[in-house]
Design a protein around this motif. Structure first.
Motif, PDB file in Angstrom:
ATOM      1  N   ASN A 114      10.032   8.503 -14.423  1.00 26.89           N
ATOM      2  CA  ASN A 114       9.281   7.325 -14.979  1.00 26.89           C
ATOM      3  C   ASN A 114       9.331   5.894 -14.362  1.00 26.89           C
ATOM      4  O   ASN A 114       8.750   5.032 -14.782  1.00 26.89           O
ATOM      5  N   TYR A 115       9.905   5.829 -12.980  1.00 25.55           N
ATOM      6  CA  TYR A 115      10.024   4.838 -12.525  1.00 25.55           C
ATOM      7  C   TYR A 115       8.975   4.661 -11.273  1.00 25.55           C
ATOM      8  O   TYR A 115       8.927   3.597 -10.540  1.00 25.55           O
ATOM      9  N   TYR A 116       8.361   5.752 -11.140  1.00 25.48           N
ATOM     10  CA  TYR A 116       7.352   5.733 -10.000  1.00 25.48           C
ATOM     11  C   TYR A 116       6.140   4.850 -10.188  1.00 25.48           C
ATOM     12  O   TYR A 116       5.396   4.846 -11.486  1.00 25.48           O
ATOM     13  N   ILE A 117       5.542   4.421  -8.994  1.00 24.74           N
ATOM     14  CA  ILE A 117       4.519   3.854  -8.905  1.00 24.74           C
ATOM     15  C   ILE A 117       3.300   4.954  -8.469  1.00 24.74           C
ATOM     16  O   ILE A 117       3.786   5.565  -7.468  1.00 24.74           O
ATOM     17  N   LEU A 118       2.093   5.070  -8.944  1.00 22.40           N
ATOM     18  CA  LEU A 118       1.334   5.982  -8.314  1.00 22.40           C
ATOM     19  C   LEU A 118      -0.167   5.183  -7.641  1.00 22.40           C
ATOM     20  O   LEU A 118      -0.481   4.365  -8.085  1.00 22.40           O
ATOM     21  N   GLU A 119      -0.473   5.915  -6.675  1.00 19.11           N
ATOM     22  CA  GLU A 119      -1.902   5.541  -5.990  1.00 19.11           C
ATOM     23  C   GLU A 119      -3.108   6.511  -6.924  1.00 19.11           C
ATOM     24  O   GLU A 119      -2.749   7.643  -6.858  1.00 19.11           O
ATOM     25  N   VAL A 120      -3.968   5.973  -7.107  1.00 21.75           N
ATOM     26  CA  VAL A 120      -4.935   6.767  -7.789  1.00 21.75           C
ATOM     27  C   VAL A 120      -6.356   6.647  -7.008  1.00 21.75           C
ATOM     28  O   VAL A 120      -6.863   5.697  -6.722  1.00 21.75           O
ATOM     29  N   PHE A 121      -7.032   7.748  -6.872  1.00 16.59           N
ATOM     30  CA  PHE A 121      -8.412   7.688  -6.405  1.00 16.59           C
ATOM     31  C   PHE A 121      -9.507   8.349  -7.134  1.00 16.59           C
ATOM     32  O   PHE A 121      -9.045   9.459  -8.106  1.00 16.59           O
ATOM     33  N   ASN A 122     -10.595   7.721  -7.370  1.00 18.48           N
ATOM     34  CA  ASN A 122     -11.466   8.558  -8.383  1.00 18.48           C
ATOM     35  C   ASN A 122     -13.063   8.414  -7.739  1.00 18.48           C
ATOM     36  O   ASN A 122     -13.947   8.401  -8.435  1.00 18.48           O
ATOM     37  N   ASN A 123     -12.881   8.997  -6.685  1.00 16.43           N
ATOM     38  CA  ASN A 123     -14.293   9.393  -6.052  1.00 16.43           C
ATOM     39  C   ASN A 123     -15.232   8.077  -5.741  1.00 16.43           C
ATOM     40  O   ASN A 123     -16.477   8.003  -5.810  1.00 16.43           O
ATOM     41  N   THR A 124     -14.454   6.985  -5.410  1.00 12.23           N
ATOM     42  CA  THR A 124     -15.058   5.911  -5.045  1.00 12.23           C
ATOM     43  C   THR A 124     -14.465   5.262  -3.697  1.00 12.23           C
ATOM     44  O   THR A 124     -13.409   6.045  -3.244  1.00 12.23           O
ATOM     45  N   ASN A 125     -14.908   4.234  -3.008  1.00 14.16           N
ATOM     46  CA  ASN A 125     -14.168   3.730  -1.879  1.00 14.16           C
ATOM     47  C   ASN A 125     -13.090   2.547  -2.296  1.00 14.16           C
ATOM     48  O   ASN A 125     -12.615   1.957  -1.475  1.00 14.16           O
ATOM     49  N   TYR A 126     -12.490   3.014  -3.541  1.00 15.75           N
ATOM     50  CA  TYR A 126     -11.366   1.952  -3.973  1.00 15.75           C
ATOM     51  C   TYR A 126     -10.306   2.863  -4.093  1.00 15.75           C
ATOM     52  O   TYR A 126     -10.400   4.211  -4.592  1.00 15.75           O
ATOM     53  N   ILE A 127      -8.932   2.379  -4.039  1.00 17.04           N
ATOM     54  CA  ILE A 127      -7.853   3.183  -4.563  1.00 17.04           C
ATOM     55  C   ILE A 127      -7.227   2.017  -5.572  1.00 17.04           C
ATOM     56  O   ILE A 127      -7.177   0.898  -5.559  1.00 17.04           O
ATOM     57  N   PHE A 128      -6.597   2.734  -6.601  1.00 21.10           N
ATOM     58  CA  PHE A 128      -6.039   2.017  -7.833  1.00 21.10           C
ATOM     59  C   PHE A 128      -4.406   2.171  -7.751  1.00 21.10           C
ATOM     60  O   PHE A 128      -4.000   3.411  -7.157  1.00 21.10           O
ATOM     61  N   PHE A 129      -3.529   1.256  -8.154  1.00 17.58           N
ATOM     62  CA  PHE A 129      -2.145   1.295  -8.313  1.00 17.58           C
ATOM     63  C   PHE A 129      -1.970   1.369  -9.748  1.00 17.58           C
ATOM     64  O   PHE A 129      -2.105   0.446 -10.518  1.00 17.58           O
ATOM     65  N   ALA A 130      -0.897   2.125 -10.243  1.00 13.68           N
ATOM     66  CA  ALA A 130      -0.515   2.408 -11.528  1.00 13.68           C
ATOM     67  C   ALA A 130       0.870   2.463 -11.770  1.00 13.68           C
ATOM     68  O   ALA A 130       1.633   3.210 -10.793  1.00 13.68           O
TER      69      ALA A 130
END
Length: 248
Positions: free
Chosen positions: A40-56
């Protein structure tokens, strides 16, 4: 916040917004916990079929549930300038199809249409097409997850080879054939969209090639050697990317 490289990367099939929270799917929970062994200490990179990446951030972590909160997004377009539509005849051995899909996506293909050839094993064995499509879509997501692509290539519903070939489209259409005369570097320089066809383990008969050419496909030679079906897709897409895309 400074974000480290090589953080865990997952796909979420949703519109994503900063400061919103999302409950991860069972597949993502399994991937993070059992494969990557995150906590539960991790940061994740998320992609969703767009040309953006998200960080969570992971904000809730239990045996079966992971909840995340988006805190940042970034434009990241690594799509090739050339649009490639691969028509891949479904091989008798499905692992070869899995590999062709995975590697062609890593090389930048945009659309994959699995093709039935009337005299092949695939049409006569009551295969579960919907199950195969779901499997291939998962392979596509996994390939994008690995190669850092953010837009997931489309996996079309399988169709008869010649029905696919005769569709009228503006793409340059190519069939790769070891006895062809022309090479890729002899095509016009302004190619932006290409439709290519790759055969099965047994290749195409002379009559089948003749019929495919009648539908407007240009015979192109990749080299003097006969390639396996799963290898041919990778070599063809690589050659196209080197000539017209972003492998220059």
């Amino acid at each position: 916040m400074k974000i480290k490289k090589n953080i865990p990367r997952i796909y979420i099939e949703n519109d994503l917004y900063i400061n919103e929270t999302y409950l991860l799917s069972k597949d993502n929970v399994h991937y993070l916990k059992k494969v990557l062994r995150v906590n539960n200490y991790y940061i994740l990179e998320v992609f969703n079929n767009t040309n953006y990446i998200f960080f969570a951030n992971i904000i809730y972590f239990s045996n079966n549930i992971i909840k995340i909160k988006i805190f940042s997004k970034r434009l990241k377009n690594i799509e090739s300038p050339i649009h490639i539509h691969l028509g891949q005849v479904i091989p008798k051995h499905y692992k070869k199809m899995d590999l062709a899909i995975q590697k062609s996506i890593e090389m930048g293909v945009n659309i994959i249409t699995p093709l039935f050839l009337h005299n092949l094993y695939t049409q006569n064995n009551n295969i579960n097409i919907s199950h195969k499509i779901q499997r291939w879509k998962k392979i596509a997501i996994s390939a994008c997850q690995q190669c850092q692509r953010n837009v997931i290539p489309e996996i079309k519903k399988p169709i008869d080879l010649f029905s696919w070939c005769k569709k009228n489209e503006d793409d340059i259409k190519i069939i790769f054939h070891p006895k062809a005369i022309f090479k890729i570097n002899e095509l016009q320089k302004s190619v932006k969209s290409i439709k290519i066809i790759i055969g099965s383990e047994i290749g195409f008969s002379r009559e089948e090639i003749k019929k495919i050419v009648q539908y407007g496909f240009i015979p192109i030679k990749l080299g003097p050697r006969i390639l396996r079906t799963e290898t041919a897709a990778m070599v063809a897409i690589t050659a196209l990317q080197m000539q017209f895309g972003d492998l220059k």
